[in-house]
Design an enzyme around this catalytic site. Structure first.
Site, PDB file in Angstrom:
ATOM      1  N   SER A  12     -14.993 -42.268   3.754  1.00 26.04           N
ATOM      2  CA  SER A  12     -14.269 -43.313   3.030  1.00 26.04           C
ATOM      3  C   SER A  12     -13.104 -43.792   3.880  1.00 26.04           C
ATOM      4  CB  SER A  12     -13.735 -42.785   1.702  1.00 26.04           C
ATOM      5  OG  SER A  12     -12.744 -43.684   1.219  1.00 26.04           O
ATOM      6  N   HIS A  37     -18.131 -45.890   3.656  1.00 27.41           N
ATOM      7  CA  HIS A  37     -17.790 -46.075   2.237  1.00 27.41           C
ATOM      8  C   HIS A  37     -16.466 -46.840   2.132  1.00 27.41           C
ATOM      9  CE1 HIS A  37     -17.965 -44.887  -2.052  1.00 27.41           C
ATOM     10  NE2 HIS A  37     -16.655 -44.703  -1.972  1.00 27.41           N
ATOM     11  N   ASP A  39     -13.639 -48.428  -0.316  1.00 27.10           N
ATOM     12  CA  ASP A  39     -13.067 -48.290  -1.660  1.00 27.10           C
ATOM     13  C   ASP A  39     -12.187 -49.492  -2.005  1.00 27.10           C
ATOM     14  OD1 ASP A  39     -14.001 -45.765  -2.720  1.00 27.10           O
ATOM     15  OD2 ASP A  39     -12.891 -44.818  -1.083  1.00 27.10           O
ATOM     16  N   MET A  41      -9.915 -51.314  -4.745  1.00 30.57           N
ATOM     17  CA  MET A  41      -9.115 -50.977  -5.940  1.00 30.57           C
ATOM     18  C   MET A  41      -8.197 -52.136  -6.296  1.00 30.57           C
ATOM     19  SD  MET A  41      -8.003 -47.100  -5.068  1.00 30.57           S
ATOM     20  CE  MET A  41      -9.177 -45.906  -4.385  1.00 30.57           C
ATOM     21  N   HIS A  70     -17.624 -49.630  -2.933  1.00 28.14           N
ATOM     22  CA  HIS A  70     -17.341 -49.014  -4.237  1.00 28.14           C
ATOM     23  C   HIS A  70     -16.241 -49.821  -4.920  1.00 28.14           C
ATOM     24  CE1 HIS A  70     -15.665 -45.143  -6.382  1.00 28.14           C
ATOM     25  NE2 HIS A  70     -16.157 -46.009  -7.235  1.00 28.14           N
ATOM     26  N   MET A  72     -13.711 -50.432  -7.664  1.00 26.59           N
ATOM     27  CA  MET A  72     -12.925 -49.847  -8.760  1.00 26.59           C
ATOM     28  C   MET A  72     -12.039 -50.966  -9.291  1.00 26.59           C
ATOM     29  SD  MET A  72     -12.264 -46.251  -6.851  1.00 26.59           S
ATOM     30  CE  MET A  72     -12.702 -46.992  -5.275  1.00 26.59           C
ATOM     31  N   MET A 141     -18.318 -39.530  -9.803  1.00 30.52           N
ATOM     32  CA  MET A 141     -16.929 -39.320  -9.382  1.00 30.52           C
ATOM     33  C   MET A 141     -16.552 -37.872  -9.676  1.00 30.52           C
ATOM     34  SD  MET A 141     -15.965 -42.181  -8.096  1.00 30.52           S
ATOM     35  CE  MET A 141     -14.355 -41.526  -7.663  1.00 30.52           C
ATOM     36  N   GLY A 149      -7.765 -37.412  -1.394  1.00 29.36           N
ATOM     37  CA  GLY A 149      -7.061 -36.139  -1.289  1.00 29.36           C
ATOM     38  C   GLY A 149      -6.863 -35.382  -2.584  1.00 29.36           C
ATOM     39  N   ASP A 177     -18.427 -38.574  -4.962  1.00 31.37           N
ATOM     40  CA  ASP A 177     -17.212 -39.210  -4.444  1.00 31.37           C
ATOM     41  C   ASP A 177     -15.975 -38.500  -4.983  1.00 31.37           C
ATOM     42  OD1 ASP A 177     -15.420 -40.874  -3.271  1.00 31.37           O
ATOM     43  OD2 ASP A 177     -16.033 -42.690  -4.346  1.00 31.37           O
ATOM     44  N   GLY A 178     -15.287 -37.792  -4.082  1.00 35.35           N
ATOM     45  CA  GLY A 178     -14.010 -37.184  -4.426  1.00 35.35           C
ATOM     46  C   GLY A 178     -13.973 -35.689  -4.176  1.00 35.35           C
ATOM     47  N   GLY A 199     -13.278 -38.620   2.364  1.00 31.87           N
ATOM     48  CA  GLY A 199     -12.171 -39.335   2.991  1.00 31.87           C
ATOM     49  C   GLY A 199     -11.318 -38.379   3.795  1.00 31.87           C
TER      50      GLY A 199
HETATM   51  C1  DX5 Z   1     -11.340 -42.239  -4.884  1.00 34.51           C
HETATM   52  C2  DX5 Z   1     -12.264 -42.906  -3.896  1.00 34.51           C
HETATM   53  C3  DX5 Z   1     -12.847 -41.966  -2.923  1.00 34.51           C
HETATM   54  C4  DX5 Z   1     -11.817 -41.272  -2.080  1.00 34.51           C
HETATM   55  C5  DX5 Z   1     -12.335 -39.942  -1.661  1.00 34.51           C
HETATM   56  O1  DX5 Z   1     -10.963 -43.142  -5.855  1.00 34.51           O
HETATM   57  O2  DX5 Z   1     -13.330 -43.551  -4.562  1.00 34.51           O
HETATM   58  O3  DX5 Z   1     -13.834 -42.572  -2.119  1.00 34.51           O
HETATM   59  O4  DX5 Z   1     -11.464 -41.990  -0.945  1.00 34.51           O
HETATM   60  O5  DX5 Z   1     -11.308 -39.307  -0.955  1.00 34.51           O
HETATM   61  P1  DX5 Z   1     -11.332 -37.745  -0.723  1.00 34.51           P
HETATM   62  O6  DX5 Z   1     -12.585 -37.417   0.019  1.00 34.51           O
HETATM   63  O7  DX5 Z   1     -10.097 -37.512   0.071  1.00 34.51           O
HETATM   64  O8  DX5 Z   1     -11.306 -37.088  -2.082  1.00 34.51           O
HETATM   65 ZN    ZN Z   2     -15.182 -44.279  -3.433  1.00 36.84          ZN
END
Ligand code: DX5
Ligand code: ZN
Length: 226
Positions: A12, A37, A39, A41, A70, A72, A141, A149, A177-178, A199
């Protein structure tokens, strides 16, 4: 895109250097990433803001493989065309983002992208059952969306198992994811996931000028999951 259930690592770019996305995408692919990936937001559906279609279009030429977007955001529908034109291979929308996920998924495929549906940790696997014929990916998720993180939510492993049984032979990816790292990756891989977004666990310790740690981190996750 051809379909298979081998483990795919999708770093990510939420954890990348935001001033250097093009070079970061090239670095992670050179270091063994399968998908990139992305993200998106909006500060409304989730409590953080990243970027939109213009950034996706700008990084597209720096990605050889799959650009996995992705969303959000809420609403989703007015922006689907923009992300498809930006070159997204997969566009994933949250089932919680509005009352008309069925229409949203139709619109994603009509725009020429693969369609994904994402489930927040509080949404049950059964919510996907009426959508199985219109999705190419389901994203589980394993944190509350918004930030990298965070700590992996273990209760979601059971959901992955339920989804895997529900999907059967259909060509639908299960993406996690996460909080994915070498300790959590084996749990979700055993439960049936094939796409692992990571990520912080990919980008930690490395940079565009010192990308070798990206490769070591990707290999560690893949080895743990395989
Ligand atoms: C969270 C994102 C993830 C995030 C994952 O809202 O959708 O893709 O970047 O990050 P890590 O791997 O650090 O949990
Ligand atoms: Zn994501």
């Amino acid at each position: 895109m051809t379909f298979d259930r081998s483990i795919k690592i999708a770093p990510s770019i939420l954890s990348a250097d935001f001033a250097n996305f093009g070079a970061e995408c090239e670095a992670i692919e050179a270091q063994g990433a399968d998908w990139v990936h992305v993200d998106v937001m909006d500060g409304h559906f989730v409590p953080n803001i990243t970027f939109g279609p213009a950034t996706c279009a700008a990084i597209r030429p720096h990605i050889k493989g799959v650009m996995d977007v992705h969303l959000m955001i809420a609403p989703v529908d007015p922006y689907i065309e923009g992300f498809a034109k930006a070159g997204a291979d997969i566009i994933t929308a949250h089932i919680e983002a509005g009352p008309h996920i069925h229409r949203t998924l139709q619109a994603i495929r009509a725009a020429g992208a693969k369609a994904g549906v994402a489930l927040n940790p509080g949404t049950p696997a059964g919510a996907v059952a009426p959508l199985l014929d219109m999705i190419d990916l389901v994203c589980v998720m394993t944190v509350n969306p918004g930030f990298g993180g965070q700590k992996f939510i273990h209760s979601q492993v059971e959901k992955v198992r339920d989804l895997r049984a529900m999907i059967g032979d259909r060509p639908i990816h299960i993406e996690i994811d996460g909080g994915v790292d070498p300790t959590t990756a084996p749990l979700v891989a055993a439960a049936g996931a094939d796409v692992l977004v990571a990520g912080s666990a990919v980008f930690r310790g490395g940079s565009v000028s010192d990308p070798a740690p990206y490769g070591a981190n990707i290999r560690a996750i893949r080895a743990a999951a395989s």
